[in-house]
Design a protein around this motif. Structure first.
Motif, PDB file in Angstrom:
ATOM      1  N   TYR A   1     -16.592  -3.927  -0.147  1.00 46.99           N
ATOM      2  CA  TYR A   1     -16.485  -5.331  -0.585  1.00 46.99           C
ATOM      3  C   TYR A   1     -15.593  -6.111   0.394  1.00 46.99           C
ATOM      4  CZ  TYR A   1     -11.783  -4.264  -2.393  1.00 46.99           C
ATOM      5  OH  TYR A   1     -10.466  -3.903  -2.504  1.00 46.99           O
TER       6      TYR A   1
ATOM      7  N   ASN B   1       0.844  -1.210   0.000  1.00 51.03           N
ATOM      8  CA  ASN B   1       0.000   0.000   0.000  1.00 51.03           C
ATOM      9  C   ASN B   1       0.876   1.256   0.000  1.00 51.03           C
ATOM     10  OD1 ASN B   1      -2.228  -1.461   2.504  1.00 51.03           O
ATOM     11  ND2 ASN B   1      -2.357  -1.616   0.296  1.00 51.03           N
TER      12      ASN B   1
ATOM     13  N   LYS C   1       2.715   1.850  -3.280  1.00 52.61           N
ATOM     14  CA  LYS C   1       1.821   2.297  -4.351  1.00 52.61           C
ATOM     15  C   LYS C   1       1.504   3.792  -4.228  1.00 52.61           C
ATOM     16  CE  LYS C   1      -1.799  -0.136  -6.818  1.00 52.61           C
ATOM     17  NZ  LYS C   1      -2.775  -1.217  -6.697  1.00 52.61           N
TER      18      LYS C   1
ATOM     19  N   HIS D   1     -13.527  -8.702   5.657  1.00 58.07           N
ATOM     20  CA  HIS D   1     -12.860  -9.994   5.483  1.00 58.07           C
ATOM     21  C   HIS D   1     -13.853 -11.133   5.359  1.00 58.07           C
ATOM     22  CE1 HIS D   1      -8.866  -8.489   7.505  1.00 58.07           C
ATOM     23  NE2 HIS D   1      -9.005  -8.065   6.263  1.00 58.07           N
TER      24      HIS D   1
HETATM   25  C1  CIS Z   1      -0.187  -7.563  17.625  1.00 63.21           C
HETATM   26  C2  CIS Z   1      -1.104  -8.570  17.033  1.00 63.21           C
HETATM   27  C3  CIS Z   1      -1.668  -8.144  15.777  1.00 63.21           C
HETATM   28  C4  CIS Z   1      -2.609  -9.099  15.119  1.00 63.21           C
HETATM   29  C5  CIS Z   1      -2.969  -8.521  13.814  1.00 63.21           C
HETATM   30  C6  CIS Z   1      -4.074  -9.202  13.107  1.00 63.21           C
HETATM   31  C7  CIS Z   1      -4.485  -8.395  11.923  1.00 63.21           C
HETATM   32  C8  CIS Z   1      -5.425  -9.037  10.974  1.00 63.21           C
HETATM   33  C9  CIS Z   1      -4.822 -10.093  10.076  1.00 63.21           C
HETATM   34  C10 CIS Z   1      -5.537 -10.228   8.800  1.00 63.21           C
HETATM   35  C11 CIS Z   1      -4.604 -10.657   7.710  1.00 63.21           C
HETATM   36  C12 CIS Z   1      -4.659  -9.696   6.586  1.00 63.21           C
HETATM   37  C13 CIS Z   1      -3.811 -10.115   5.452  1.00 63.21           C
HETATM   38  C14 CIS Z   1      -4.072  -9.295   4.214  1.00 63.21           C
HETATM   39  C15 CIS Z   1      -5.290  -9.202   3.702  1.00 63.21           C
HETATM   40  C16 CIS Z   1      -5.527  -8.443   2.410  1.00 63.21           C
HETATM   41  O1  CIS Z   1      -6.144  -9.315   1.489  1.00 63.21           O
HETATM   42  C17 CIS Z   1      -6.466  -7.287   2.655  1.00 63.21           C
HETATM   43  C18 CIS Z   1      -6.845  -6.612   1.339  1.00 63.21           C
HETATM   44  O2  CIS Z   1      -5.704  -6.157   0.724  1.00 63.21           O
HETATM   45  C19 CIS Z   1      -5.921  -5.192  -0.286  1.00 63.21           C
HETATM   46  C20 CIS Z   1      -4.558  -4.678  -0.675  1.00 63.21           C
HETATM   47  O3  CIS Z   1      -3.982  -3.974   0.419  1.00 63.21           O
HETATM   48  O4  CIS Z   1      -6.578  -5.802  -1.391  1.00 63.21           O
HETATM   49  C21 CIS Z   1      -6.786  -4.887  -2.470  1.00 63.21           C
HETATM   50  C22 CIS Z   1      -7.588  -5.598  -3.558  1.00 63.21           C
HETATM   51  O5  CIS Z   1      -8.860  -5.884  -3.102  1.00 63.21           O
HETATM   52  C23 CIS Z   1      -5.469  -4.384  -3.002  1.00 63.21           C
HETATM   53  O6  CIS Z   1      -4.710  -5.450  -3.537  1.00 63.21           O
HETATM   54  C24 CIS Z   1      -4.692  -3.719  -1.878  1.00 63.21           C
HETATM   55  O7  CIS Z   1      -3.382  -3.434  -2.254  1.00 63.21           O
HETATM   56  S1  CIS Z   1      -3.034  -2.212  -3.217  1.00 63.21           S
HETATM   57  O8  CIS Z   1      -4.189  -1.437  -3.472  1.00 63.21           O
HETATM   58  O9  CIS Z   1      -1.984  -1.443  -2.510  1.00 63.21           O
HETATM   59  O10 CIS Z   1      -2.490  -2.823  -4.406  1.00 63.21           O
HETATM   60  N1  CIS Z   1      -5.795  -6.327   3.489  1.00 63.21           N
HETATM   61  C25 CIS Z   1      -6.235  -6.019   4.753  1.00 63.21           C
HETATM   62  O11 CIS Z   1      -7.229  -6.513   5.204  1.00 63.21           O
HETATM   63  C26 CIS Z   1      -5.436  -4.997   5.562  1.00 63.21           C
HETATM   64  C27 CIS Z   1      -4.816  -5.728   6.706  1.00 63.21           C
HETATM   65  C28 CIS Z   1      -4.123  -4.764   7.598  1.00 63.21           C
HETATM   66  C29 CIS Z   1      -3.735  -5.446   8.873  1.00 63.21           C
HETATM   67  C30 CIS Z   1      -3.154  -4.451   9.825  1.00 63.21           C
HETATM   68  C31 CIS Z   1      -2.703  -5.129  11.057  1.00 63.21           C
HETATM   69  C32 CIS Z   1      -1.844  -4.241  11.836  1.00 63.21           C
HETATM   70  C33 CIS Z   1      -1.300  -4.966  13.043  1.00 63.21           C
HETATM   71  C34 CIS Z   1      -0.421  -4.054  13.787  1.00 63.21           C
HETATM   72  C35 CIS Z   1       0.061  -4.634  15.060  1.00 63.21           C
HETATM   73  C36 CIS Z   1       1.201  -3.869  15.588  1.00 63.21           C
HETATM   74  C37 CIS Z   1       0.865  -2.548  16.089  1.00 63.21           C
HETATM   75  C38 CIS Z   1       2.084  -1.769  16.262  1.00 63.21           C
HETATM   76  C39 CIS Z   1       1.830  -0.431  16.684  1.00 63.21           C
HETATM   77  C40 CIS Z   1       2.716   0.525  16.515  1.00 63.21           C
HETATM   78  C41 CIS Z   1       4.004   0.290  15.916  1.00 63.21           C
HETATM   79  C42 CIS Z   1       4.763   1.550  15.745  1.00 63.21           C
HETATM   80  C43 CIS Z   1       5.668   1.526  14.608  1.00 63.21           C
HETATM   81  C44 CIS Z   1       6.317   2.847  14.286  1.00 63.21           C
HETATM   82  C45 CIS Z   1       5.384   3.966  14.016  1.00 63.21           C
HETATM   83  C46 CIS Z   1       4.628   3.839  12.793  1.00 63.21           C
HETATM   84  C47 CIS Z   1       3.406   4.621  12.746  1.00 63.21           C
HETATM   85  C48 CIS Z   1       2.230   4.033  12.058  1.00 63.21           C
END
Ligand code: CIS
Length: 209
Positions: free
Chosen positions: A207, A52, A55, A140
């Motif tokens: 979606y 992301n 891109k 999801h």
């Molecule tokens: C600590 C435990 C955490 C557990 C986390 C559990 C999270 C959920 C797991 C679900 C797995 C998801 C795997 C991916 C799924 C993708 O299919 C889905 C859809 O993707 C999108 C693409 O992004 O699909 C589109 C097409 O339909 C496109 O292809 C798109 O891509 S594009 O457009 O670029 O081409 N994606 C998702 O559902 C998004 C999933 C996001 C999950 C986020 C989880 C975050 C967990 C964070 C935990 C740690 C927290 C740390 C906090 C702070 C850290 C500080 C770091 C420094 C400061 C940074 C400041 C931000």
């Protein structure tokens, strides 16, 4: 020092526009953070978020003067892509990235608010589940929800998570949570502003993947 305070988001101006360069610089510190979790499931999340960011940065780098704010990019793509928009380009990448950021915001806020499972006080599963249910679950399907269940089992203990936020140093939980609260001020305002922009521009899609 805290990772969060080293990577603070900028305060928003009164019109709540989000500066593209500052935003990209701040979120680019997020993917390396996943390396300290160990479990393979976090590579999937890391690569999704990194994709992301890449891109959006590609579009920005084409013409930084034209794409000063995130809204400049989304509005320009609305003109460029016509009927394909908003499920295309940086607009789609930011749509998903903001959901991941909302997840992180809710998780950190829940930890800062002291929410915990009294039977498992060193677990963050209750905080992670709250974040997931509010930010991601509705987008999801069955398979990805199963991936979440795996990630949940691999979630670090509260003490380790807090240590990671403090760059591996031993710090008092209360000191770390004070840093989290400070980080959340501009971070929450930024995530809220992006959500508001998607609503105002009618760019949100619901979606499932
Ligand atoms: C600590 C435990 C955490 C557990 C986390 C559990 C999270 C959920 C797991 C679900 C797995 C998801 C795997 C991916 C799924 C993708 O299919 C889905 C859809 O993707 C999108 C693409 O992004 O699909 C589109 C097409 O339909 C496109 O292809 C798109 O891509 S594009 O457009 O670029 O081409 N994606 C998702 O559902 C998004 C999933 C996001 C999950 C986020 C989880 C975050 C967990 C964070 C935990 C740690 C927290 C740390 C906090 C702070 C850290 C500080 C770091 C420094 C400061 C940074 C400041 C931000």
């Amino acid at each position: 020092m805290s990772i969060l305070l080293d990577n603070q988001f900028k305060e928003l101006p009164p019109d709540k526009s989000v500066d593209t360069k500052s935003f990209l610089d701040a979120v680019s510190h997020l993917p390396p953070f996943f390396d300290c979790f160990g479990s393979a499931v976090f590579y999937v999340i890391k690569s999704d978020i990194s994709g992301n960011i890449t891109k959006i940065r590609k579009v920005y780098d084409k013409d930084p003067a034209k794409y000063v704010t995130l809204q400049d990019i989304v509005e320009d793509e609305r003109e460029t892509y016509g009927a394909e928009w908003p499920k295309v380009g940086a607009t789609l990448a930011l749509m998903w990235l903001k959901r991941g950021l909302r997840f992180i915001q809710i998780l950190l806020q829940s930890l800062a608010d002291g929410e915990r499972d009294e039977n498992k006080p060193n677990s963050i599963q209750v905080n992670v589940t709250k974040a997931y249910e509010n930010a991601l679950k509705r987008y999801h399907g069955w398979m990805v929800q199963k991936t979440f269940q795996m990630a949940l089992l691999a979630a670090p203990y509260r003490t380790n998570f807090i240590k990671a936020l403090s760059k591996g140093e031993e710090v008092k939980e209360e000191d770390c949570l004070a840093n989290v609260r400070q980080f959340l001020v501009n971070f929450t305002a930024t995530v809220d502003a992006i959500y508001e922009m998607y609503t105002n521009l009618n760019a949100e899609l619901d979606y499932t993947v």
